[in-house]
Design a protein around this motif. Structure first.
Motif, PDB file in Angstrom:
ATOM      1  N   THR A   1      -0.752   6.430   4.551  1.00 38.34           N
ATOM      2  CA  THR A   1       0.580   6.066   4.082  1.00 38.34           C
ATOM      3  C   THR A   1       0.571   4.654   3.499  1.00 38.34           C
ATOM      4  OG1 THR A   1       1.564   7.472   5.787  1.00 38.34           O
ATOM      5  CG2 THR A   1       3.008   5.863   4.731  1.00 38.34           C
ATOM      6  N   GLY A   2      -0.063   3.730   4.214  1.00 33.86           N
ATOM      7  CA  GLY A   2      -0.186   2.367   3.704  1.00 33.86           C
ATOM      8  C   GLY A   2      -0.970   2.306   2.415  1.00 33.86           C
ATOM      9  N   LEU A   3      -2.045   3.094   2.315  1.00 31.67           N
ATOM     10  CA  LEU A   3      -2.866   3.121   1.102  1.00 31.67           C
ATOM     11  C   LEU A   3      -2.056   3.582  -0.101  1.00 31.67           C
ATOM     12  CD1 LEU A   3      -5.691   3.108  -0.339  1.00 31.67           C
ATOM     13  CD2 LEU A   3      -5.865   5.522   0.335  1.00 31.67           C
ATOM     14  N   PHE A   4      -1.331   4.685   0.047  1.00 27.79           N
ATOM     15  CA  PHE A   4      -0.571   5.210  -1.080  1.00 27.79           C
ATOM     16  C   PHE A   4       0.518   4.229  -1.513  1.00 27.79           C
ATOM     17  CE2 PHE A   4      -1.659   9.592   0.832  1.00 27.79           C
ATOM     18  CZ  PHE A   4      -2.845   9.646   0.109  1.00 27.79           C
ATOM     19  N   ARG A   5       1.179   3.615  -0.540  1.00 27.36           N
ATOM     20  CA  ARG A   5       2.216   2.646  -0.870  1.00 27.36           C
ATOM     21  C   ARG A   5       1.621   1.394  -1.503  1.00 27.36           C
ATOM     22  NH1 ARG A   5       6.601   2.589   4.042  1.00 27.36           N
ATOM     23  NH2 ARG A   5       7.039   0.602   3.026  1.00 27.36           N
ATOM     24  N   ALA A   6       0.470   0.956  -1.004  1.00 25.42           N
ATOM     25  CA  ALA A   6      -0.177  -0.238  -1.562  1.00 25.42           C
ATOM     26  C   ALA A   6      -0.615   0.013  -2.997  1.00 25.42           C
ATOM     27  CB  ALA A   6      -1.379  -0.628  -0.703  1.00 25.42           C
ATOM     28  N   HIS A   7      -1.180   1.177  -3.262  1.00 28.00           N
ATOM     29  CA  HIS A   7      -1.634   1.493  -4.617  1.00 28.00           C
ATOM     30  C   HIS A   7      -0.451   1.557  -5.579  1.00 28.00           C
ATOM     31  CE1 HIS A   7      -3.182   4.481  -7.738  1.00 28.00           C
ATOM     32  NE2 HIS A   7      -3.867   3.380  -7.932  1.00 28.00           N
ATOM     33  N   ARG A   8       0.640   2.155  -5.126  1.00 27.10           N
ATOM     34  CA  ARG A   8       1.840   2.230  -5.974  1.00 27.10           C
ATOM     35  C   ARG A   8       2.336   0.825  -6.310  1.00 27.10           C
ATOM     36  NH1 ARG A   8       6.377   6.330  -4.079  1.00 27.10           N
ATOM     37  NH2 ARG A   8       4.848   7.752  -4.984  1.00 27.10           N
TER      38      ARG A   8
ATOM     39  N   HIS B   1      -2.556   0.161  15.333  1.00 25.41           N
ATOM     40  CA  HIS B   1      -1.588  -0.864  14.919  1.00 25.41           C
ATOM     41  C   HIS B   1      -2.075  -1.615  13.691  1.00 25.41           C
ATOM     42  CE1 HIS B   1      -3.829  -3.630  17.782  1.00 25.41           C
ATOM     43  NE2 HIS B   1      -3.656  -4.440  16.767  1.00 25.41           N
ATOM     44  N   GLY B   2      -3.398  -1.630  13.449  1.00 21.52           N
ATOM     45  CA  GLY B   2      -3.903  -2.199  12.208  1.00 21.52           C
ATOM     46  C   GLY B   2      -3.391  -1.436  10.999  1.00 21.52           C
ATOM     47  N   ALA B   3      -3.270  -0.118  11.149  1.00 20.95           N
ATOM     48  CA  ALA B   3      -2.738   0.710  10.063  1.00 20.95           C
ATOM     49  C   ALA B   3      -1.214   0.669  10.019  1.00 20.95           C
ATOM     50  CB  ALA B   3      -3.229   2.147  10.227  1.00 20.95           C
ATOM     51  N   ARG B   4      -0.586   0.622  11.190  1.00 27.75           N
ATOM     52  CA  ARG B   4       0.876   0.641  11.238  1.00 27.75           C
ATOM     53  C   ARG B   4       1.484  -0.598  10.572  1.00 27.75           C
ATOM     54  NH1 ARG B   4       3.761  -1.340  15.267  1.00 27.75           N
ATOM     55  NH2 ARG B   4       2.020  -1.154  16.712  1.00 27.75           N
ATOM     56  N   ARG B   5       0.822  -1.754  10.692  1.00 26.51           N
ATOM     57  CA  ARG B   5       1.371  -2.971  10.065  1.00 26.51           C
ATOM     58  C   ARG B   5       1.462  -2.825   8.551  1.00 26.51           C
ATOM     59  NH1 ARG B   5      -4.133  -6.662   9.545  1.00 26.51           N
ATOM     60  NH2 ARG B   5      -5.346  -4.806   9.209  1.00 26.51           N
ATOM     61  N   LEU B   6       0.667  -1.894   7.975  1.00 29.63           N
ATOM     62  CA  LEU B   6       0.699  -1.711   6.528  1.00 29.63           C
ATOM     63  C   LEU B   6       2.064  -1.241   6.046  1.00 29.63           C
ATOM     64  CD1 LEU B   6      -2.769   0.040   5.995  1.00 29.63           C
ATOM     65  CD2 LEU B   6      -2.208  -2.393   5.673  1.00 29.63           C
ATOM     66  N   LEU B   7       2.809  -0.558   6.905  1.00 30.89           N
ATOM     67  CA  LEU B   7       4.143  -0.110   6.510  1.00 30.89           C
ATOM     68  C   LEU B   7       5.033  -1.314   6.220  1.00 30.89           C
ATOM     69  CD1 LEU B   7       4.706   2.786   9.079  1.00 30.89           C
ATOM     70  CD2 LEU B   7       3.576   2.867   6.835  1.00 30.89           C
ATOM     71  N   GLN B   8       5.021  -2.310   7.101  1.00 29.34           N
ATOM     72  CA  GLN B   8       5.817  -3.519   6.882  1.00 29.34           C
ATOM     73  C   GLN B   8       5.247  -4.352   5.744  1.00 29.34           C
ATOM     74  OE1 GLN B   8       8.846  -4.571   8.450  1.00 29.34           O
ATOM     75  NE2 GLN B   8       8.696  -5.777   6.585  1.00 29.34           N
ATOM     76  N   MET B   9       3.931  -4.434   5.686  1.00 29.78           N
ATOM     77  CA  MET B   9       3.309  -5.247   4.637  1.00 29.78           C
ATOM     78  C   MET B   9       3.610  -4.691   3.254  1.00 29.78           C
ATOM     79  SD  MET B   9      -0.394  -6.413   6.190  1.00 29.78           S
ATOM     80  CE  MET B   9      -0.676  -7.570   4.839  1.00 29.78           C
ATOM     81  N   THR B  10       3.555  -3.370   3.094  1.00 23.28           N
ATOM     82  CA  THR B  10       3.846  -2.793   1.783  1.00 23.28           C
ATOM     83  C   THR B  10       5.328  -2.877   1.457  1.00 23.28           C
ATOM     84  OG1 THR B  10       3.846  -0.587   2.818  1.00 23.28           O
ATOM     85  CG2 THR B  10       1.833  -1.283   1.685  1.00 23.28           C
ATOM     86  N   GLN B  11       6.175  -2.844   2.473  1.00 18.22           N
ATOM     87  CA  GLN B  11       7.606  -3.081   2.244  1.00 18.22           C
ATOM     88  C   GLN B  11       7.805  -4.504   1.715  1.00 18.22           C
ATOM     89  OE1 GLN B  11      10.030  -0.628   3.090  1.00 18.22           O
ATOM     90  NE2 GLN B  11      11.559  -1.864   2.056  1.00 18.22           N
ATOM     91  N   ASN B  12       7.126  -5.462   2.338  1.00 11.04           N
ATOM     92  CA  ASN B  12       7.202  -6.849   1.861  1.00 11.04           C
ATOM     93  C   ASN B  12       6.671  -6.972   0.435  1.00 11.04           C
ATOM     94  OD1 ASN B  12       8.213  -7.613   4.356  1.00 11.04           O
ATOM     95  ND2 ASN B  12       6.296  -8.488   5.089  1.00 11.04           N
ATOM     96  N   LEU B  13       5.550  -6.303   0.170  1.00  7.10           N
ATOM     97  CA  LEU B  13       4.960  -6.382  -1.169  1.00  7.10           C
ATOM     98  C   LEU B  13       5.917  -5.808  -2.215  1.00  7.10           C
ATOM     99  CD1 LEU B  13       2.668  -6.986  -3.107  1.00  7.10           C
ATOM    100  CD2 LEU B  13       1.617  -4.797  -2.465  1.00  7.10           C
TER     101      LEU B  13
END
Length: 510
Positions: A206-213, A422-434
């Motif tokens: 989920t984090g990967l797809f959001r980060a790539h977008r 939790h390393g992967a879960r933080r990506l949800l917040q990080m990609t929201q910030n991005l």
């Protein structure tokens, strides 16, 4: 809803993206014989009575405790109940559906000893959209994502809660309403269902797809900022990047060239421009965003492999033997999550510097302070830039690698863990910030381009500018800005900004 067939071991990334978007997965029937054969091996061990870990023994530090054949079903049920120790908010239903699909794919390889009817229940729950309530915290990413997967499995035995038909309700009631029955777990099935990296992997995907977008959107906003700042396109010349050779850098430079093609703003200062070089946030976009793209692609390869892996324990091997190993250790996922986090952080960091450049009259080549039409009376985008800095700083704090933070658990049996979950879960917040940062850049760059009128940007960027202006009007005088920033972030999160330009321009993950 779209239906997709999972062929275990060969499922591409696009299928997992489709599950997140609501597609209903089912297993390729070709693997049923293999599944049934592995379940028969487990049943034979129970009948014979020889001690095999996880089938007729205790778990972890209790592996030396023998379990009589008559207690095997109780053993599996107790395992699930005792491991339902999750805390925190529920994971989003679409992520839990992805977890279930990943588990389905893993069990479908026929190395886990799970009966076909147990696998069929997962398929049926996905088809009827019965989604277990899974608390977000509790896994250390080794011996499997035990606590969250136990909550998933609890719903299958009629325990705990689920989301069904728009309501939060007891699992047993939802199963009954859907015409399904809770399952009684057979030998090894509870262990097979909660061992594994599926929660960590689902979060990382989920984090990967959001980060790539968001990274693709940053190429659009970066190009728009380049035009707004009347920056040079010379640093994007193809041969510069071919001489270095990194694929991501080459692809990013090509995207920037295509986006800036035909710009009247750029053409207006090709001659007589006294600036020798632009700041790095403009000039080094291919080197920075390209390196981030390479990181995302590397993480994508790891996660595609992991999504197709068998990660429970013990495993039923091809010769019929049952062997304990450590495929449940999520170190590859933890590393991938850390790579994604670094890429997310850096895409946002360089974008924030472009925002800062555009609002600074000392750097922005003739644009007014804070892009306000009457600076002083109006503050313009002054605090929007500050917000982007706050989001950037938060992502920097969150980018510390989770994979290096092992701690022993379970009476030192699990003495090295990955912290992948939790390393992967933080990506949800990080990609929201991005998305917030890139959304602010979209607003800022569009405002800067407006000041260059009557000169127009290029054809592709005009389409992107129109998409921005459709949700955020030009800033004539100061107004309430929070809604504008939310609209900008949504342009990024939804993919609408990316969809505004020609699809072949923006680089893919593959």
């Amino acid at each position: 809803m779209t239906e997709i067939v999972l062929r275990p071991g060969t499922v591409p990334l696009d299928h997992w993206r489709a599950v997140l978007d609501g597609a209903v997965p089912s297993l390729d029937p070709a693997g049923r014989d293999r599944i049934a054969a592995s379940a028969a091996v487990v049943a034979g061990i129970v009948a014979k009575g020889d001690p095999v870990y996880g089938i007729n023994t205790g778990f972890g530090k209790l592996a030396s405790v023998r379990i009589p054949a008559g207690d095997v079903e109780t053993l599996q049920r107790n395992l699930i109940l005792s491991h339902c120790c999750g805390v925190g908010e529920p994971l989003a239903p679409e992520i839990v559906r992805l977890v279930m699909a990943l588990k389905l794919n893993s069990l479908g390889r026929g190395a886990s000893g799970v009966r076909p009817q147990t696998i069929a229940l997962i398929e049926a729950m996905l088809a009827k959209n019965i989604v277990p309530v899974v608390p977000e915290k509790g896994s250390v990413g080794a011996s499997g994502d035990l606590a969250p997967l136990a909550h998933m499995t609890a719903a299958m035995i009629g325990v705990g809660d689920v989301f069904f038909e728009g309501a939060h309700m007891p699992a047993e009631a939802a199963l009954q309403k859907a015409g399904l029955k809770p399952i009684v777990l057979a030998a090894k099935e509870g262990l097979a269902l909660i061992n594994g990296t599926q929660v960590s992997t689902a979060l990382a995907l989920t984090g990967l797809f959001r980060a790539h977008r968001a990274a693709r959107a940053a190429l659009i906003t970066g190009a728009l900022s380049t035009d707004a700042a009347m920056g040079s396109s010379a640093p994007f010349h193809a041969e510069i990047h071919e001489l270095r050779g990194h694929r991501g850098q080459i692809d990013t430079a090509a995207a920037l060239r295509a986006l800036l093609k035909g710009s009247e703003i750029r053409d207006s200062h090709l001659e007589g421009d006294e600036r020798v070089q632009d700041p790095y946030c403009i000039r080094c976009q291919p080197q920075v965003d390209g390196a981030c793209l390479d990181l995302l692609r590397m993480a994508a390869r790891t996660l595609e492999t992991e999504a197709n892996a068998v990660t429970d324990n013990p495993l039923v091997l091809g010769d019929g033997s049952v062997v304990s190993g450590g495929n449940f250790h999520a170190e590859p996922v933890a590393f991938a999550a850390d790579q994604i986090a670094i890429a997310v952080c850096e895409v946002g960091a360089i974008a924030q510097r472009r925002i800062a450049l555009l609002v600074d009259p000392g750097l922005s080549f003739g644009l007014p302070a804070f892009l306000a039409k009457k600076p002083g009376l109006n503050s313009g985008l002054m605090i929007a830039e500050v917000t982007s800095a706050a989001l950037m700083s938060e992502n920097k704090q969150m980018a510390h690698p989770a994979s290096v933070d092992s701690t022993p658990t379970s009476a030192n049996q699990e003495d090295h863990v990955s912290m992948a979950c939790h390393g992967a879960r933080r990506l949800l917040q990080m990609t929201q910030n991005l998305a917030g940062i890139i959304g602010i850049e979209a607003i800022t760059a569009a405002q800067g381009v407006d000041f260059r009128a009557p000169l127009r940007t290029g054809t592709e960027l005009l389409k992107a500018h129109a998409a921005i202006r459709a949700v955020v009007p030009e800033l004539e005088v100061d107004r309430y800005m929070a809604d504008d920033l939310a609209a900008g972030a949504e342009l990024v999160l939804s993919g609408a900004l990316n969809a505004s330009v020609s699809t072949e321009i923006l680089p893919e993950l593959a």
